[in-house]
Design a protein around this motif. Structure first.
Motif, short mmCIF file in Angstrom:
data_model
loop_
_atom_site.label_atom_id
_atom_site.label_comp_id
_atom_site.label_asym_id
_atom_site.label_seq_id
_atom_site.Cartn_x
_atom_site.Cartn_y
_atom_site.Cartn_z
N LEU A 137 -72.53 46.03 -142.49
CA LEU A 137 -72.83 45.13 -141.37
C LEU A 137 -74.01 44.19 -141.68
O LEU A 137 -73.92 42.99 -141.41
N PRO A 138 -75.12 44.69 -142.32
CA PRO A 138 -76.18 43.75 -142.71
C PRO A 138 -75.69 42.69 -143.71
O PRO A 138 -76.19 41.57 -143.72
N LEU A 140 -72.82 41.17 -143.66
CA LEU A 140 -72.18 40.10 -142.88
C LEU A 140 -73.22 39.12 -142.32
O LEU A 140 -72.98 37.93 -142.23
N LYS A 141 -74.39 39.67 -141.95
CA LYS A 141 -75.42 38.81 -141.34
C LYS A 141 -75.91 37.74 -142.33
O LYS A 141 -76.33 36.66 -141.94
N ARG A 142 -75.84 38.04 -143.62
CA ARG A 142 -76.22 37.05 -144.65
C ARG A 142 -75.37 35.79 -144.54
O ARG A 142 -75.78 34.72 -144.95
N GLY A 144 -74.24 34.43 -141.87
CA GLY A 144 -74.36 33.74 -140.58
C GLY A 144 -73.61 34.40 -139.44
O GLY A 144 -73.40 33.78 -138.39
N VAL A 145 -73.17 35.64 -139.64
CA VAL A 145 -72.50 36.35 -138.53
C VAL A 145 -73.58 36.79 -137.54
O VAL A 145 -74.57 37.42 -137.94
N PRO A 146 -73.43 36.47 -136.25
CA PRO A 146 -74.48 36.86 -135.30
C PRO A 146 -74.62 38.38 -135.20
O PRO A 146 -73.62 39.10 -135.22
N SER A 147 -75.88 38.86 -135.16
CA SER A 147 -76.06 40.32 -135.11
C SER A 147 -75.75 40.88 -133.72
O SER A 147 -75.47 42.05 -133.57
N GLU A 148 -75.77 39.99 -132.72
CA GLU A 148 -75.44 40.45 -131.37
C GLU A 148 -73.94 40.74 -131.29
O GLU A 148 -73.12 39.90 -131.65
N LEU A 150 -72.42 43.00 -133.09
CA LEU A 150 -71.91 43.54 -134.36
C LEU A 150 -72.44 44.96 -134.51
O LEU A 150 -73.60 45.17 -134.83
N GLU A 151 -71.61 45.94 -134.22
CA GLU A 151 -72.09 47.32 -134.34
C GLU A 151 -70.95 48.31 -134.54
O GLU A 151 -69.79 48.02 -134.25
#
Length: 380
Positions: A137-138, A140-142, A144-148, A150-151
């Motif tokens: 999951l971290p 994906l954040k690289r 530009g996927v919003p962390s809100e 995403l869990e």
């Protein structure tokens, strides 16, 4: 309606990835000779389950399988996403097998995805749900996927052979496209985190694994924390087992992970087989701890910004980026990573420039993304 032209493929290798790329590229595929010469020809239970999952999250997706299961026609539909979905992953592969393609498809859906998956949460073959939570999951954040939104929530654990685990995955949609990355600095390891779990065995197994792993790491760096997650009752699934997932975090924000699970092997469908398997001894927890610590050190030694199990996903995300240059550094290319590069070339027309770096023993890869945009999202 015009005649559908299918991309023709042969064999069972990388079936999951081919279906994923077929969906992303909206390319219908026809796969023949799926294990045609095997004792049990055709699609395996987890492959059929994956096709059912694609039907669950898509609209107007068409799947046709012949009687022997050796020929498959797949016409992708529109990825809808949506909430309150459920899917039983079965017991022939773990939930990790389904998670990787699911998170990529979820990003390009019409609505954010929320789905409950049931089955095996931890097994030695696929990345565990803990690795997905701590490393995938971290990653994906690289891009530009919003962390809100995403869990991954682990409701209950289940190991082979009888499963009983349950997780809930939430994936937000990307509103236009991903973001190209230049990610070549792996940094130095600054801390190690991990989680050990046990189901239907004594919690002492976890303490022994942690003690053994720490015995190796503490000679190298002081900041090592491995948490315990002992499940009991309904949350412990249906089979005994234990395992551990470790993540090394570097100064440049990279996560290198490994995991292992120790449970009784899946027997054949015959119950007597199962009993024979159950009598086999499991690896002692001390050995499990030492082995996984050594594995993590091996992954760190190889260099690169991710571990070898995430190569395929990293290449795919780079290929899906806008028509801009992405540049990444990985350790030694693994067979799955190489297969992924071939499939990306065939489906998306993206070719990577691969340049080994002899001084570090790592490999630099560059590509220009295919510019996939989320056309199915709702326009506000």
């Amino acid at each position: 309606m015009g005649k559908v032209s299918y991309m023709k493929l042969k064999g069972s290798q990388n079936l999951r990835q081919r279906l994923l790329l077929s969906t992303l590229a909206s390319t219908p595929i026809l796969i023949e000779d799926i294990r045609a010469d095997a004792t049990w020809p055709g699609l395996l239970p987890h492959e059929v389950s994956f096709l059912r999952l694609l039907e669950t999250i898509s609209d107007d997706c068409h799947v046709e399988i012949n009687e022997t299961g050796t020929k498959l026609k797949y016409k992708p539909g529109i990825v809808m996403g949506g909430g309150y979905l459920e899917h039983d992953c079965g017991l022939s592969r773990s939930i990790g097998y389904f998670l990787e393609p699911l998170i990529v498809l979820g990003l390009f859906g019409k609505k954010p995805l929320s789905i409950k998956l049931k089955g095996i949460t931890n097994d030695p073959k696929d990345p565990s749900v803990d690795t997905f939570r701590s490393t995938t999951l971290p990653l994906l954040k690289r891009f530009g996927v919003p962390s809100e939104g995403l869990e991954l929530k682990i409701e209950s654990r289940g190991v082979a052979p009888k499963g009983g685990g349950e997780v809930t995955l939430s994936v937000p949609i990307v509103h236009n496209s991903l973001k190209a990355v230049t990610w070549t600095d792996e940094g130095m390891v600054k801390r190690i985190r991990g989680i050990s779990f046990s189901t239907r065995v004594s919690v002492q197994f976890e303490n022994t694994m942690i003690h053994a792993a720490r015995g190796i790491f503490n000679r190298l760096l002081p900041d090592v924390h491995i948490f315990t997650d002992h499940k009991a009752g309904a949350q412990a699934g249906n089979s005994p087992g234990y395992g551990i997932s470790l993540v090394a975090e570097t100064t440049s924000g990279c996560f290198i992970s490994v995991d292992t699970t120790n449970s009784y092997a899946r027997g054949d469908n015959d119950d007597n087989e199962m009993d024979v398997d159950e009598k086999k001894e499991l690896m002692p927890p001390e050995e499990v701890g030492e082995q996984i610590a050594s594995l993590l050190l091996g992954e760190i030694e190889q260099g690169g910004v991710i571990d070898s199990s995430h190569q395929g996903l990293l290449f795919l995300l780079c290929a899906l980026c806008p028509q801009d240059v992405s540049k990444i550094r990985v350790g030694k290319l693994v067979p799955y990573g190489i297969e992924t590069l071939r499939n990306i070339r065939d489906f998306l027309g993206v070719k990577f420039v691969i340049k080994p770096d002899p001084t570090t023993g790592t490999v630099m890869l560059k590509c220009i993304g295919c510019g996939l945009t989320n056309l199915s999202r709702k326009l506000s």
